[in-house]
Design an enzyme around this catalytic site. Sequence first.
Site, short mmCIF file in Angstrom:
data_model
loop_
_atom_site.label_atom_id
_atom_site.label_comp_id
_atom_site.label_asym_id
_atom_site.label_seq_id
_atom_site.Cartn_x
_atom_site.Cartn_y
_atom_site.Cartn_z
N ASN A 94 2.92 -11.41 14.11
CA ASN A 94 2.23 -12.29 15.05
C ASN A 94 1.78 -13.57 14.34
O ASN A 94 2.01 -13.76 13.17
CB ASN A 94 1.06 -11.54 15.69
CG ASN A 94 0.83 -11.96 17.12
OD1 ASN A 94 1.03 -13.12 17.49
ND2 ASN A 94 0.42 -11.01 17.95
N HIS A 124 -3.14 -11.68 -10.99
CA HIS A 124 -3.57 -12.47 -12.14
C HIS A 124 -4.06 -11.54 -13.24
O HIS A 124 -4.61 -10.48 -12.97
CB HIS A 124 -4.67 -13.45 -11.74
CG HIS A 124 -4.22 -14.41 -10.68
ND1 HIS A 124 -3.59 -15.59 -10.99
CD2 HIS A 124 -4.25 -14.34 -9.34
CE1 HIS A 124 -3.27 -16.23 -9.87
NE2 HIS A 124 -3.66 -15.48 -8.85
N GLY A 151 -4.51 -6.86 13.09
CA GLY A 151 -4.83 -8.24 12.77
C GLY A 151 -5.82 -8.38 11.64
O GLY A 151 -6.77 -7.61 11.51
N ARG A 189 -9.39 3.32 3.60
CA ARG A 189 -9.38 4.74 3.27
C ARG A 189 -8.62 5.49 4.36
O ARG A 189 -8.64 5.10 5.53
CB ARG A 189 -10.81 5.29 3.19
CG ARG A 189 -11.65 4.63 2.11
CD ARG A 189 -12.95 5.38 1.91
NE ARG A 189 -13.98 4.67 1.19
CZ ARG A 189 -13.94 4.20 -0.03
NH1 ARG A 189 -12.84 4.28 -0.71
NH2 ARG A 189 -14.97 3.60 -0.58
#
Length: 192
Positions: A94, A124, A151, A189
Amino acid sequence: MDQGADQGADPRSQKQRMLAGDLYIADDPELAADNRRVSAWMDRYNATNTLGQPERQALLAEMFARVGEGCNIRPPFHCDYGYNISLGRGVFMNFNCCVLDVVAVTIGDMTQIGPGVQILTADHPRDPAQRRQMLEFGRPVVIGANVWIGGGALIMPGVTIGDDAIIGAGSVVTRDVPAGAVAVGNPARIRG
């Protein structure tokens, strides 16, 4: 990832190091040129709101490693390079998704990804001296078939999400999610 590698002794290009998941310097001229190329492509792709799925899929095929039949990514869409992204058949993403694809991102057939999802392979060093040298590395992300990602979720470097899993909206996925599992929260979780 070889975090102790001596950059001066390694004969590989920065791009070769990046693709291998080893330490590399992102502002290398070859990588900067690749990023400019995908940025120009994103300018074109993100102006396709009035085009249909077939036309957008053709544009995806110009840039991505693999694009299965029936894929649909709604613009705007953002990525680092594009050439490390592989989409299975019928993948849907989306609006406003971002994929930092310094290494492979593989998304399986019929996976649906909600708006504002970020899939991040870029990482990093934990050593501050290496970060001062502008070094980074990538860890691949694999998302199985028929996965639903809500989302605003964040999929972190190195994560594998199994087939048929569900990731709740806004979740931060820092660890692998088994097939068929539901993962929610920050950090995500597994829910029974």
